[in-house]
Design an enzyme around this catalytic site. Structure first.
Site, PDB file in Angstrom:
ATOM      1  N   ALA A  13       0.835  -1.208   0.000  1.00 23.57           N
ATOM      2  CA  ALA A  13       0.000   0.000   0.000  1.00 23.57           C
ATOM      3  C   ALA A  13       0.863   1.249   0.000  1.00 23.57           C
ATOM      4  O   ALA A  13       1.965   1.278   0.563  1.00 23.57           O
ATOM      5  CB  ALA A  13      -0.918  -0.001   1.222  1.00 23.57           C
ATOM      6  N   ILE A  15       0.710   4.108   1.565  1.00 27.81           N
ATOM      7  CA  ILE A  15       1.089   4.672   2.848  1.00 27.81           C
ATOM      8  C   ILE A  15       2.334   3.983   3.405  1.00 27.81           C
ATOM      9  O   ILE A  15       3.195   4.607   4.020  1.00 27.81           O
ATOM     10  CB  ILE A  15      -0.082   4.571   3.859  1.00 27.81           C
ATOM     11  CG1 ILE A  15       0.293   5.192   5.197  1.00 27.81           C
ATOM     12  CG2 ILE A  15      -0.495   3.127   4.064  1.00 27.81           C
ATOM     13  CD1 ILE A  15       0.476   6.668   5.183  1.00 27.81           C
ATOM     14  N   SER A  37       3.147  -9.298  -0.443  1.00 33.22           N
ATOM     15  CA  SER A  37       2.008  -8.959  -1.289  1.00 33.22           C
ATOM     16  C   SER A  37       1.413 -10.258  -1.808  1.00 33.22           C
ATOM     17  O   SER A  37       2.096 -11.286  -1.868  1.00 33.22           O
ATOM     18  CB  SER A  37       2.445  -8.078  -2.467  1.00 33.22           C
ATOM     19  OG  SER A  37       1.385  -7.914  -3.398  1.00 33.22           O
ATOM     20  N   LEU A  75      -3.078  -2.665   5.350  1.00 33.97           N
ATOM     21  CA  LEU A  75      -4.087  -3.250   4.475  1.00 33.97           C
ATOM     22  C   LEU A  75      -5.381  -2.425   4.506  1.00 33.97           C
ATOM     23  O   LEU A  75      -5.562  -1.576   5.383  1.00 33.97           O
ATOM     24  CB  LEU A  75      -4.384  -4.684   4.928  1.00 33.97           C
ATOM     25  CG  LEU A  75      -3.264  -5.700   4.717  1.00 33.97           C
ATOM     26  CD1 LEU A  75      -3.494  -6.950   5.569  1.00 33.97           C
ATOM     27  CD2 LEU A  75      -3.158  -6.063   3.243  1.00 33.97           C
ATOM     28  N   LYS A  98      -4.542   2.832  11.356  1.00 35.73           N
ATOM     29  CA  LYS A  98      -5.885   3.236  11.762  1.00 35.73           C
ATOM     30  C   LYS A  98      -6.827   3.129  10.558  1.00 35.73           C
ATOM     31  O   LYS A  98      -6.363   3.153   9.413  1.00 35.73           O
ATOM     32  CB  LYS A  98      -5.838   4.653  12.338  1.00 35.73           C
ATOM     33  CG  LYS A  98      -5.232   5.690  11.378  1.00 35.73           C
ATOM     34  CD  LYS A  98      -6.173   6.045  10.269  1.00 35.73           C
ATOM     35  CE  LYS A  98      -5.545   6.715   9.092  1.00 35.73           C
ATOM     36  NZ  LYS A  98      -6.441   6.733   7.914  1.00 35.73           N
ATOM     37  N   ASP A 179     -11.540   6.888   7.484  1.00 34.70           N
ATOM     38  CA  ASP A 179     -10.226   7.241   6.955  1.00 34.70           C
ATOM     39  C   ASP A 179      -9.607   8.431   7.677  1.00 34.70           C
ATOM     40  O   ASP A 179      -8.435   8.392   8.077  1.00 34.70           O
ATOM     41  CB  ASP A 179     -10.330   7.530   5.457  1.00 34.70           C
ATOM     42  CG  ASP A 179      -8.971   7.742   4.806  1.00 34.70           C
ATOM     43  OD1 ASP A 179      -8.022   7.035   5.189  1.00 34.70           O
ATOM     44  OD2 ASP A 179      -8.859   8.615   3.934  1.00 34.70           O
TER      45      ASP A 179
END
Length: 333
Positions: A13, A15, A37, A75, A98, A179
């Protein structure tokens, strides 16, 4: 235990590969040794680009590796709890992005799993709390530098219309509240040092995505003290936090996405006096990683326990319920 905590990352991902992995690699007490992955070629490409020694074509393979002490989990939201539990069962410490889960009930499952493995550490990755701007702002508030805290205003917005972005997929926990609204709730609880008693909220959904794209809420902390929040996924990008006390105000200009390079600033205003603090070249992800690693390596509690994550989810649940029913909703313990 070694002097540095060896991390494996579950997923490629953005981030993780753009922010968290580089930060952990530059931190004092962390080392990223692997990435996983479901697409092995993608994992290998990311490992090569980030100079990681191990790449795995499945999350299961990563959890089985003796090269890893802990996992960082970026994830999609609906996978946070399940893979955190699987990581604990595999004997790995867990730093999970988070929100910790989709709701408080799901988050409580993770607490139960962590309780069953007391020698392991698990923490929700709210990086903002580790930035010195927040440490300073919280100290001002908690020490009474602005008088009794009476109101907190938080706004966090961005514009994202990509239908393929996980944040725009309702079926996997997308939407603004989980989010970014989770930050607004978290910081209010952090500053007040207690839980809100009830909440009233409104919520607007995107007609195509089905996700919440604009949420506003009023949190009642009792005794007339309140917090208001707005989070949005289709507005002009902007973020700001104000804490209002009986004798002054604290303003945080870049409360959440503080850049690792360059300066951020906060202000304390009392009467006509303004005190400004600047913080230069601080990576809040590195500070978070080091704090988590210290808890593991020194065998002590994590700085933000899972109980805090569950409490945050209870407020988010109440916001959604209030918006749906159009009434004040009490927040249960």
């Amino acid at each position: 235990m070694p002097a540095r905590l060896r991390f494996g990352v579950l997923s490629t991902a953005a981030i993780g590969v753009r922010k968290v992995i580089p930060a952990l690699q530059a931190s004092d007490r962390c080392e990223v040794v692997a990435i996983a992955s479901r697409d092995e070629a993608r994992a290998r490409a990311a490992a090569e680009r980030l100079h990681l020694p191990h790449a795995f074509g499945s999350y299961e393979e990563a959890l089985a590796s003796d090269a890893i002490d802990a996992v960082y989990i970026p994830l999609p939201n609906h996978l946070h709890v399940d893979w955190s539990i699987r990581a604990l069962e595999a004997g790995k410490h867990v730093l999970c992005e988070k929100p910790i889960g989709l709701d408080a009930t799901e988050a409580q499952r993770l607490v139960a799993a962590a309780d069953a493995h007391p020698h392991l550490r698990a923490m929700e990755a709210f990086m903002y709390r580790f930035h010195p701007q927040w440490r300073t702002a919280a100290r001002w508030v908690h020490e009474g530098a602005i008088g009794e805290l009476r109101s907190v205003h938080a706004h966090f917005a961005y514009r994202n219309l990509d239908p393929d972005d996980v944040r725009n997929r309702a079926d996997i926990g997308g939407g603004g509240l989980l989010d970014i609204g989770c930050y607004d709730v978290s910081l209010s609880r952090f500053l007040y040092e207690r839980e809100p008693e009830r909440v009233a909220a409104t919520l607007e959904r995107d007609p195509t995505f089905g996700t919440d794209r604009l949420v506003s809420a009023l949190l009642d902390f009792g005794g007339g003290a309140t917090a208001t929040l707005t989070c949005a996924t289709q507005l002009e990008p902007f973020q700001r936090v104000h804490a209002f006390g009986a004798g002054g105000t604290v303003e945080i200009e870049t409360p959440f996405n503080a850049p690792p390079a360059g300066a951020v600033r906060i202000r304390r205003m009392r009467d006509h006096d303004v005190l400004e603090r600047r913080f230069v070249d601080v990576d809040q992800y590195a500070l978070m990683g080091d704090a988590f690693a210290a808890a593991v390596l020194e065998d002590r509690p994590v700085p933000t326990p899972l109980a805090d994550a569950v409490a945050n989810m209870r407020v988010l649940d109440a916001i959604r319920e209030s918006a749906e029913r159009g009434v004040w909703v009490e927040i249960g313990g």
